[in-house]
Write an enzyme that holds these catalytic residues in place. Structure first.
Site, PDB file in Angstrom:
ATOM      1  CG  PHE A  12      -1.490   1.227   1.686  1.00  0.00           C
ATOM      2  CD1 PHE A  12      -2.075   2.134   0.807  1.00  0.00           C
ATOM      3  CD2 PHE A  12      -1.415   1.562   3.047  1.00  0.00           C
ATOM      4  CE1 PHE A  12      -2.558   3.355   1.264  1.00  0.00           C
ATOM      5  CE2 PHE A  12      -1.901   2.770   3.502  1.00  0.00           C
ATOM      6  CZ  PHE A  12      -2.464   3.677   2.612  1.00  0.00           C
ATOM      7  CG  PHE A  35       2.863 -12.181   3.128  1.00  0.00           C
ATOM      8  CD1 PHE A  35       1.980 -13.244   2.973  1.00  0.00           C
ATOM      9  CD2 PHE A  35       2.934 -11.563   4.377  1.00  0.00           C
ATOM     10  CE1 PHE A  35       1.184 -13.674   4.038  1.00  0.00           C
ATOM     11  CE2 PHE A  35       2.140 -11.997   5.438  1.00  0.00           C
ATOM     12  CZ  PHE A  35       1.262 -13.051   5.261  1.00  0.00           C
ATOM     13  CB  THR A  36       0.422  -8.001   2.503  1.00  0.00           C
ATOM     14  OG1 THR A  36       1.645  -7.272   2.690  1.00  0.00           O
ATOM     15  CG2 THR A  36       0.231  -8.985   3.633  1.00  0.00           C
ATOM     16  N   GLY A  37       1.513  -7.511  -0.713  1.00  0.00           N
ATOM     17  CA  GLY A  37       1.518  -6.535  -1.797  1.00  0.00           C
ATOM     18  C   GLY A  37       0.997  -7.158  -3.078  1.00  0.00           C
ATOM     19  CG  ASP A  57      11.344 -13.339   2.190  1.00  0.00           C
ATOM     20  OD1 ASP A  57      11.811 -12.740   3.181  1.00  0.00           O
ATOM     21  OD2 ASP A  57      10.255 -13.952   2.198  1.00  0.00           O
ATOM     22  CE1 TYR A 144       3.820  -4.332  11.632  1.00  0.00           C
ATOM     23  CE2 TYR A 144       2.923  -3.077  13.463  1.00  0.00           C
ATOM     24  CZ  TYR A 144       3.330  -3.143  12.150  1.00  0.00           C
ATOM     25  OH  TYR A 144       3.254  -2.032  11.348  1.00  0.00           O
ATOM     26  CD  GLN A 161      28.784  -2.295  17.107  1.00  0.00           C
ATOM     27  OE1 GLN A 161      27.742  -2.310  17.762  1.00  0.00           O
ATOM     28  NE2 GLN A 161      29.391  -3.391  16.718  1.00  0.00           N
TER      29      GLN A 161
HETATM   30  P1  NAD Z   1       1.405  -3.635   3.179  1.00  0.00           P
HETATM   31  O1  NAD Z   1       1.137  -4.949   3.816  1.00  0.00           O
HETATM   32  O2  NAD Z   1       0.466  -3.140   2.148  1.00  0.00           O
HETATM   33  O3  NAD Z   1       2.860  -3.582   2.567  1.00  0.00           O
HETATM   34  C1  NAD Z   1       3.936  -4.359   3.034  1.00  0.00           C
HETATM   35  C2  NAD Z   1       4.698  -4.882   1.823  1.00  0.00           C
HETATM   36  O4  NAD Z   1       5.831  -5.640   2.280  1.00  0.00           O
HETATM   37  C3  NAD Z   1       3.871  -5.829   0.961  1.00  0.00           C
HETATM   38  O5  NAD Z   1       4.016  -5.485  -0.402  1.00  0.00           O
HETATM   39  C4  NAD Z   1       4.444  -7.213   1.255  1.00  0.00           C
HETATM   40  O6  NAD Z   1       4.273  -8.129   0.200  1.00  0.00           O
HETATM   41  C5  NAD Z   1       5.906  -6.854   1.529  1.00  0.00           C
HETATM   42  N1  NAD Z   1       6.592  -7.847   2.352  1.00  0.00           N
HETATM   43  C6  NAD Z   1       6.159  -8.419   3.509  1.00  0.00           C
HETATM   44  N2  NAD Z   1       7.076  -9.278   3.971  1.00  0.00           N
HETATM   45  C7  NAD Z   1       8.130  -9.246   3.112  1.00  0.00           C
HETATM   46  C8  NAD Z   1       9.370  -9.923   3.039  1.00  0.00           C
HETATM   47  N3  NAD Z   1       9.727 -10.819   3.969  1.00  0.00           N
HETATM   48  N4  NAD Z   1      10.189  -9.650   2.001  1.00  0.00           N
HETATM   49  C9  NAD Z   1       9.833  -8.773   1.033  1.00  0.00           C
HETATM   50  N5  NAD Z   1       8.665  -8.099   1.041  1.00  0.00           N
HETATM   51  C10 NAD Z   1       7.819  -8.340   2.068  1.00  0.00           C
HETATM   52  O7  NAD Z   1       1.503  -2.581   4.394  1.00  0.00           O
HETATM   53  P2  NAD Z   1       1.666  -0.994   4.375  1.00  0.00           P
HETATM   54  O8  NAD Z   1       0.503  -0.435   5.079  1.00  0.00           O
HETATM   55  O9  NAD Z   1       2.020  -0.489   3.021  1.00  0.00           O
HETATM   56  O10 NAD Z   1       2.925  -0.831   5.335  1.00  0.00           O
HETATM   57  C11 NAD Z   1       4.236  -0.589   4.844  1.00  0.00           C
HETATM   58  C12 NAD Z   1       5.189  -0.416   6.016  1.00  0.00           C
HETATM   59  O11 NAD Z   1       4.776   0.664   6.845  1.00  0.00           O
HETATM   60  C13 NAD Z   1       5.268  -1.662   6.911  1.00  0.00           C
HETATM   61  O12 NAD Z   1       6.598  -1.843   7.319  1.00  0.00           O
HETATM   62  C14 NAD Z   1       4.413  -1.279   8.102  1.00  0.00           C
HETATM   63  O13 NAD Z   1       4.819  -1.936   9.266  1.00  0.00           O
HETATM   64  C15 NAD Z   1       4.631   0.224   8.185  1.00  0.00           C
HETATM   65  N6  NAD Z   1       3.484   0.882   8.836  1.00  0.00           N
HETATM   66  C16 NAD Z   1       2.306   1.050   8.179  1.00  0.00           C
HETATM   67  C17 NAD Z   1       1.237   1.652   8.833  1.00  0.00           C
HETATM   68  C18 NAD Z   1      -0.080   1.880   8.146  1.00  0.00           C
HETATM   69  O14 NAD Z   1      -0.991   2.434   8.773  1.00  0.00           O
HETATM   70  N7  NAD Z   1      -0.266   1.535   6.902  1.00  0.00           N
HETATM   71  C19 NAD Z   1       1.389   2.084  10.154  1.00  0.00           C
HETATM   72  C20 NAD Z   1       2.598   1.874  10.794  1.00  0.00           C
HETATM   73  C21 NAD Z   1       3.658   1.295  10.128  1.00  0.00           C
END
Ligand code: NAD
Ligand code: UDP
Length: 314
Positions: A12, A35-37, A57, A144, A161
């Protein structure tokens, strides 16, 4: 032109960041394990000579020559990060170590997408960056929360470091187009339910609060943080301080979608934070940043996006 690696770039927030940084004339590597993208989020960028999509990954080493790294790879929605809790911790910790190793070798600046979840169920309100948080280390959200807390520790230790140029942002609940309609977070759940005139599922009595930030505001803050040359490495809160209860949020969604949905109540998940609101004094001072998009405008754009997605699925 900079060479920029965006992990989680097909997700997202990552997809909006890819679009923005590509439009500014940079070379982008979008790395994701899907995974979620989704490729749908970045399909319009594929074919651009300055955009490279890599299926990888982050728990495995990755080698490339880059100037900047935005590390977003990690599932963000509770049902998704709890689906395979051990994998979530590995993603945050091994992923962070691999990306910091890459940053160290390339002398790249690295920004970590941390989260308001590092404050857990906060006793300080609104949350300031000095607050150390109230996190359950053994609960169902810990994979998380603690993964992200450890990733912050790794960022600081590589900085102290090894002199790695680090930036930490703590993102508060963000919403907008490209959210997955099935990802289980409150914004996508409520909008999709309302558009289909299904029951709106409030967990608990709906008195818990959240503060919602539109994605373009967040991306602006992320880019300012990466580009700040004042030596300000954070952590810094990025979020919209306009706080509301989940019950009021449900009513707002019903109003904006003209829906006939009824509100129903379901059990509150364990360790669900009771209140959350960012103090953004630091972001205003150091980055001259604050959100500009009104919640109704942002939600209308998001509703339009989900309407289109629902039609396409039929
Ligand atoms: P999302 O789930 O849409 O995006 C996460 C992306 O990371 C996905 O495309 C997924 O396929 C990829 N991914 C997951 N595990 C992976 C791995 N092991 N290797 C490679 N790719 C991997 O979530 P988002 O809302 O876009 O969040 C993006 C980042 O922002 C995340 O790190 C999340 O923790 C952080 N975040 C988001 C929010 C929010 O409100 N959206 C709030 C706090 C923090
Ligand atoms: N929530 C809800 N109904 C839903 C999904 C979520 O009432 O269908 C609540 C959830 O319990 C939490 C808030 O909305 O109190 C925000 O949940 P989300 O999963 O979006 O994010 P987080 O809890 O990580 O802030």
């Amino acid at each position: 032109m900079k060479r920029i690696l965006i992990t989680g770039g097909a997700g997202f927030i990552g997809s909006h960041l890819c679009e923005r940084l590509l439009a500014e004339g940079n070379d982008i590597i979008c790395l994701d394990n899907f995974f979620t993208g989704s490729k749908d989020n970045i399909r319009h960028l594929i074919g651009n000579d300055h955009f490279e999509l890599v299926r990888h990954d982050v728990t495995k080493e990755y080698f490339a020559e880059v100037d900047e790294i935005y590390n977003l790879a990690c599932p963000a929605s509770p049902p998704h990060y709890q689906y395979n809790a051990i994998k979530t911790i590995k993603t945050s910790i091994l992923g962070m170590i691999n990306m910091l190793g890459l940053a160290k070798r390339c002398k790249a600046t690295i920004l970590q997408a941390s989260t308001s979840e590092v404050y857990g169920d906060p006793n300080v309100h609104p949350q300031t960056e000095e607050y150390w948080g109230n996190v359950n280390p053994i609960g169902i959200r810990s994979c998380y929360d603690e993964g992200k807390r450890c990733a912050e520790t790794l960022m600081m230790d590589y900085h102290r470091q090894n002199g790695v140029d680090t930036r930490i942002i703590r993102i508060f609940n963000t919403y907008g187009p490209n959210m997955d309609q099935n990802d289980g977070r409150v914004v996508s759940n409520f909008i999709v339910q309302a558009l289909q005139n299904k029951d709106i599922t409030i967990y608990g009595d709906g008195s818990q609060t959240r503060s919602f930030c539109y994605v373009s505001d967040l991306v602006e803050g992320m880019v300012r943080m990466m580009n700040n040359k004042q030596g300000f490495i954070g952590p810094v809160n990025l979020g919209n301080p306009s706080e509301r209860t989940i019950l009021d949020f449900a009513k707002l969604i019903i109003e904006l979608t003209n829906s006939n949905s009824k509100i129903i109540h379901m059990p509150l998940p364990k360790d669900d934070p009771t209140q959350r609101k960012p103090d953004i004094t630091l972001a205003k001072k150091e980055l001259n940043w604050e959100p500009t998009v009104d919640i109704k405008d942002g939600l209308l754009k998001t509703i339009e996006y989900f309407e289109k997605k629902i039609k396409e699925n039929k």
